[in-house]
Design a protein around this motif. Structure first.
Motif, PDB file in Angstrom:
ATOM      1  N   ILE A 190       9.400 -35.815  25.169  1.00 10.60           N
ATOM      2  CA  ILE A 190       8.533 -34.707  24.771  1.00 10.60           C
ATOM      3  C   ILE A 190       9.026 -34.092  23.459  1.00 10.60           C
ATOM      4  O   ILE A 190       8.234 -33.793  22.551  1.00 10.60           O
ATOM      5  N   GLY A 191      10.335 -33.904  23.350  1.00 11.83           N
ATOM      6  CA  GLY A 191      10.895 -33.349  22.121  1.00 11.83           C
ATOM      7  C   GLY A 191      10.641 -34.237  20.915  1.00 11.83           C
ATOM      8  O   GLY A 191      10.405 -33.743  19.803  1.00 11.83           O
ATOM      9  N   THR A 192      10.683 -35.553  21.120  1.00  6.87           N
ATOM     10  CA  THR A 192      10.395 -36.488  20.031  1.00  6.87           C
ATOM     11  C   THR A 192       8.962 -36.340  19.551  1.00  6.87           C
ATOM     12  O   THR A 192       8.691 -36.312  18.343  1.00  6.87           O
TER      13      THR A 192
ATOM     14  N   ILE B 295       7.095 -33.676  19.860  1.00  5.69           N
ATOM     15  CA  ILE B 295       6.993 -32.382  19.177  1.00  5.69           C
ATOM     16  C   ILE B 295       7.559 -32.474  17.765  1.00  5.69           C
ATOM     17  O   ILE B 295       6.978 -31.956  16.801  1.00  5.69           O
ATOM     18  N   SER B 296       8.700 -33.137  17.624  1.00  5.26           N
ATOM     19  CA  SER B 296       9.325 -33.289  16.306  1.00  5.26           C
ATOM     20  C   SER B 296       8.420 -34.028  15.341  1.00  5.26           C
ATOM     21  O   SER B 296       8.237 -33.615  14.185  1.00  5.26           O
ATOM     22  N   PHE B 297       7.843 -35.127  15.805  1.00  2.00           N
ATOM     23  CA  PHE B 297       6.952 -35.899  14.944  1.00  2.00           C
ATOM     24  C   PHE B 297       5.692 -35.103  14.607  1.00  2.00           C
ATOM     25  O   PHE B 297       5.172 -35.191  13.489  1.00  2.00           O
ATOM     26  N   GLY B 298       5.208 -34.317  15.579  1.00  2.00           N
ATOM     27  CA  GLY B 298       4.058 -33.453  15.295  1.00  2.00           C
ATOM     28  C   GLY B 298       4.381 -32.428  14.224  1.00  2.00           C
ATOM     29  O   GLY B 298       3.562 -32.140  13.349  1.00  2.00           O
ATOM     30  N   GLY B 299       5.588 -31.861  14.296  1.00  2.00           N
ATOM     31  CA  GLY B 299       6.006 -30.914  13.274  1.00  2.00           C
ATOM     32  C   GLY B 299       6.117 -31.559  11.913  1.00  2.00           C
ATOM     33  O   GLY B 299       5.744 -30.957  10.890  1.00  2.00           O
ATOM     34  N   ALA B 300       6.630 -32.794  11.870  1.00  2.00           N
ATOM     35  CA  ALA B 300       6.751 -33.497  10.589  1.00  2.00           C
ATOM     36  C   ALA B 300       5.384 -33.787   9.987  1.00  2.00           C
ATOM     37  O   ALA B 300       5.189 -33.649   8.767  1.00  2.00           O
ATOM     38  N   ILE B 301       4.432 -34.175  10.830  1.00  2.00           N
ATOM     39  CA  ILE B 301       3.071 -34.431  10.337  1.00  2.00           C
ATOM     40  C   ILE B 301       2.439 -33.145   9.817  1.00  2.00           C
ATOM     41  O   ILE B 301       1.804 -33.125   8.763  1.00  2.00           O
ATOM     42  N   SER B 302       2.631 -32.051  10.567  1.00  2.00           N
ATOM     43  CA  SER B 302       2.105 -30.757  10.127  1.00  2.00           C
ATOM     44  C   SER B 302       2.727 -30.326   8.804  1.00  2.00           C
ATOM     45  O   SER B 302       2.039 -29.831   7.905  1.00  2.00           O
ATOM     46  N   LEU B 303       4.026 -30.532   8.679  1.00  2.00           N
ATOM     47  CA  LEU B 303       4.734 -30.161   7.455  1.00  2.00           C
ATOM     48  C   LEU B 303       4.229 -30.957   6.260  1.00  2.00           C
ATOM     49  O   LEU B 303       4.194 -30.461   5.127  1.00  2.00           O
ATOM     50  N   THR B 304       3.833 -32.211   6.517  1.00  2.00           N
ATOM     51  CA  THR B 304       3.381 -33.080   5.441  1.00  2.00           C
ATOM     52  C   THR B 304       1.950 -32.782   5.004  1.00  2.00           C
ATOM     53  O   THR B 304       1.653 -32.725   3.808  1.00  2.00           O
ATOM     54  N   LEU B 305       1.065 -32.564   5.975  1.00  2.00           N
ATOM     55  CA  LEU B 305      -0.360 -32.491   5.678  1.00  2.00           C
ATOM     56  C   LEU B 305      -0.906 -31.078   5.491  1.00  2.00           C
ATOM     57  O   LEU B 305      -1.983 -30.904   4.930  1.00  2.00           O
ATOM     58  N   TYR B 306      -0.157 -30.060   5.966  1.00  2.00           N
ATOM     59  CA  TYR B 306      -0.699 -28.712   5.886  1.00  2.00           C
ATOM     60  C   TYR B 306       0.340 -27.748   5.327  1.00  2.00           C
ATOM     61  O   TYR B 306       1.311 -27.411   5.998  1.00  2.00           O
TER      62      TYR B 306
ATOM     63  N   GLY C  37      11.908 -27.582  14.644  1.00  2.00           N
ATOM     64  CA  GLY C  37      13.058 -26.974  15.304  1.00  2.00           C
ATOM     65  C   GLY C  37      12.921 -26.963  16.809  1.00  2.00           C
ATOM     66  O   GLY C  37      13.889 -27.218  17.543  1.00  2.00           O
ATOM     67  N   VAL C  38      11.704 -26.686  17.308  1.00  2.00           N
ATOM     68  CA  VAL C  38      11.458 -26.723  18.759  1.00  2.00           C
ATOM     69  C   VAL C  38      11.692 -28.131  19.302  1.00  2.00           C
ATOM     70  O   VAL C  38      12.320 -28.330  20.341  1.00  2.00           O
ATOM     71  N   GLY C  39      11.185 -29.127  18.579  1.00  2.00           N
ATOM     72  CA  GLY C  39      11.406 -30.509  18.998  1.00  2.00           C
ATOM     73  C   GLY C  39      12.870 -30.893  18.984  1.00  2.00           C
ATOM     74  O   GLY C  39      13.354 -31.597  19.870  1.00  2.00           O
ATOM     75  N   TYR C  40      13.595 -30.400  17.980  1.00  2.00           N
ATOM     76  CA  TYR C  40      15.027 -30.678  17.874  1.00  2.00           C
ATOM     77  C   TYR C  40      15.770 -30.187  19.106  1.00  2.00           C
ATOM     78  O   TYR C  40      16.533 -30.927  19.737  1.00  2.00           O
ATOM     79  N   TYR C  41      15.547 -28.933  19.475  1.00  2.00           N
ATOM     80  CA  TYR C  41      16.252 -28.372  20.626  1.00  2.00           C
ATOM     81  C   TYR C  41      15.827 -29.041  21.928  1.00  2.00           C
ATOM     82  O   TYR C  41      16.633 -29.203  22.850  1.00  2.00           O
TER      83      TYR C  41
ATOM     84  N   VAL D 198      14.871 -32.246  22.322  1.00  2.00           N
ATOM     85  CA  VAL D 198      15.559 -33.544  22.397  1.00  2.00           C
ATOM     86  C   VAL D 198      17.043 -33.349  22.688  1.00  2.00           C
ATOM     87  O   VAL D 198      17.633 -34.074  23.501  1.00  2.00           O
ATOM     88  N   LEU D 199      17.654 -32.376  22.045  1.00  2.00           N
ATOM     89  CA  LEU D 199      19.080 -32.131  22.250  1.00  2.00           C
ATOM     90  C   LEU D 199      19.367 -31.710  23.689  1.00  2.00           C
ATOM     91  O   LEU D 199      20.346 -32.165  24.296  1.00  2.00           O
ATOM     92  N   TRP D 200      18.499 -30.856  24.245  1.00  2.00           N
ATOM     93  CA  TRP D 200      18.671 -30.459  25.643  1.00  2.00           C
ATOM     94  C   TRP D 200      18.549 -31.663  26.563  1.00  2.00           C
ATOM     95  O   TRP D 200      19.322 -31.819  27.514  1.00  2.00           O
ATOM     96  N   GLY D 201      17.573 -32.524  26.273  1.00  2.00           N
ATOM     97  CA  GLY D 201      17.417 -33.726  27.084  1.00  2.00           C
ATOM     98  C   GLY D 201      18.618 -34.640  26.994  1.00  2.00           C
ATOM     99  O   GLY D 201      19.042 -35.237  27.997  1.00  2.00           O
ATOM    100  N   GLN D 202      19.204 -34.769  25.817  1.00  2.00           N
ATOM    101  CA  GLN D 202      20.395 -35.595  25.660  1.00  2.00           C
ATOM    102  C   GLN D 202      21.567 -35.037  26.455  1.00  2.00           C
ATOM    103  O   GLN D 202      22.327 -35.785  27.088  1.00  2.00           O
ATOM    104  N   MET D 203      21.709 -33.719  26.434  1.00  2.00           N
ATOM    105  CA  MET D 203      22.785 -33.087  27.209  1.00  2.00           C
ATOM    106  C   MET D 203      22.586 -33.320  28.700  1.00  2.00           C
ATOM    107  O   MET D 203      23.543 -33.608  29.433  1.00  2.00           O
ATOM    108  N   LYS D 204      21.337 -33.213  29.173  1.00  2.00           N
ATOM    109  CA  LYS D 204      21.049 -33.459  30.591  1.00  2.00           C
ATOM    110  C   LYS D 204      21.315 -34.910  30.958  1.00  2.00           C
ATOM    111  O   LYS D 204      21.847 -35.205  32.038  1.00  2.00           O
ATOM    112  N   ASP D 205      20.957 -35.836  30.084  1.00  2.00           N
ATOM    113  CA  ASP D 205      21.206 -37.259  30.346  1.00  2.00           C
ATOM    114  C   ASP D 205      22.697 -37.553  30.437  1.00  2.00           C
ATOM    115  O   ASP D 205      23.145 -38.334  31.292  1.00  2.00           O
ATOM    116  N   GLU D 206      23.480 -36.948  29.548  1.00  2.00           N
ATOM    117  CA  GLU D 206      24.924 -37.190  29.578  1.00  2.00           C
ATOM    118  C   GLU D 206      25.561 -36.567  30.819  1.00  2.00           C
ATOM    119  O   GLU D 206      26.502 -37.129  31.385  1.00  2.00           O
ATOM    120  N   GLU D 207      25.059 -35.405  31.240  1.00  2.00           N
ATOM    121  CA  GLU D 207      25.555 -34.808  32.486  1.00  2.00           C
ATOM    122  C   GLU D 207      25.250 -35.718  33.670  1.00  2.00           C
ATOM    123  O   GLU D 207      26.092 -35.917  34.551  1.00  2.00           O
TER     124      GLU D 207
END
Length: 339
Positions: free
Chosen positions: A120-122, A124-135, A296-300, A302-311
């Motif tokens: 989900i974070g990925t 969101i991140s890609f959506g933010g990148a597209i928004s940053l590029t086109l708008y 930034g929302v997507g970043y956090y 994905v990072l939260w998911g990575q922390m949960k996976d490692e736990e």
């Protein structure tokens, strides 16, 4: 107890200051390029200065020099804005996750909340990148037509802006950096005496960037330096990137763990937004803020998911449960070389 609390405050304060310095230097670099400095030449000189600083201290400081990523990032900066640099720098966890899936170095488990969060974070991140590029959206403040136009001390936008091209270059830079991080994670497992070869990173980085710059920048005037603003930016960037930032990040990582440094990366968005609204409101866009915030929302996420996976992987290892996560640990100190 007080000592622990003091160390926590110092670590948090240090990372906040470091992220602020990164954005400040990014704005200064954008200004230097808007005044005519070649981004290729800028990368060469900062790498060369870092090499001169780091070679005597190769056994005490770590560093990272990603030639392709650096050149793409600073050329992208010359065509866009520091807020774009912030947004695309926050694509790293998402890109690393996708790359790990494609190269089968990690296993995606639909039943794990961590894996779902990273997916989900990925998105969101890609959506933010597209928004940053086109708008870009409207500017924060419309430029006044009654006041005489005077050149600002600092600029937040390139004089030869090509927003879409700049975003594409930043995306390519992030992808190149993700590949580098993956390869280096493999190298660190093979070579245990890493500090003995660290000094060669900046040296070969300087050689590579020089060759690339000579190919793209053939005007001898572009290589001349004087006692001016451009020289100041090069010196500050070389010293900060090679010594100060690296040492602070290493200290915080040893003190607070591998995820601590990464938690502060989106702080750059807040800094860039604040500087943009206060100092560059006539060239700063609402769409840029929105797109960077989504990144930034997507970043956090994905990072939260990575922390949960490692736990879950650690618990699975202790309880001898099948299918632990095999994520390659990317050196967190190597996620900042984009700007």
């Amino acid at each position: 107890m007080r000592r622990v609390a003091l160390s926590d405050v110092m670590a948090c304060g240090s990372m906040v200051v470091v992220e602020g310095c990164i954005i400040g230097l990014t704005i200064m670099a954008s200004t230097a390029m808007a005044k005519g400095m070649s981004p290729f030449v800028f990368v060469v000189y900062t790498n060369a200065l870092s090499s001169l600083i780091l070679l005597p201290y190769s056994f005490f400081f770590d560093t990272n020099r990603v030639t392709i990523s650096q050149n793409l990032a600073f050329v992208g900066l010359s065509y866009s804005s520091p807020i774009v640099a912030c947004g695309f720098a926050n694509q790293m966890p998402a890109l690393s996750f996708i790359l790990a899936i494609l190269l089968r170095s990690t296993k995606f488990d639909w039943k794990r909340s961590g894996s779902l969060a990273r997916l989900i974070g990925t998105l969101i991140s890609f959506g933010g990148a597209i928004s940053l590029t086109l708008y870009k959206g409207p500017t924060i403040k419309a430029p006044s037509l009654t006041l005489p136009l005077r050149p600002p001390l600092l600029v937040f936008i390139s004089t030869h802006e090509n927003w879409v091209l700049g975003c594409k270059l930043f995306a390519a830079s992030s992808f190149a950096l993700a590949i580098w991080n993956f390869l280096q994670a493999k190298t660190l497992k093979i070579c245990k005496q890493v500090m003995k070869i660290i000094s060669f990173y900046t040296l070969f980085g300087t050689i590579q960037t020089t060759g690339l710059a000579l190919y793209f920048e053939r005007d001898p005037e572009a290589w001349k330096l004087g006692l001016n603003f451009e020289l100041l930016v090069i010196v500050l960037t070389g010293i900060f990137s090679s010594l100060i930032r690296t040492k602070v990040q290493m200290w915080c990582t040893r003190l607070k763990g591998p995820f601590f440094v990464a938690l502060f990366k989106p702080c750059g968005i807040a800094y860039a937004t604040t500087f943009g609204c206060l100092l560059f409101s006539t060239t700063f866009h609402y769409g840029s803020i929105t797109g960077a915030f989504i990144c930034g929302v997507g970043y956090y996420t994905v990072l939260w998911g990575q922390m949960k996976d490692e736990e879950a992987s650690k618990l699975g290892g202790r309880n001898k449960i099948v299918s632990p996560s095999r994520d390659e640990k990317v050196p967190l100190l190597q996620q900042d070389s984009q700007v």
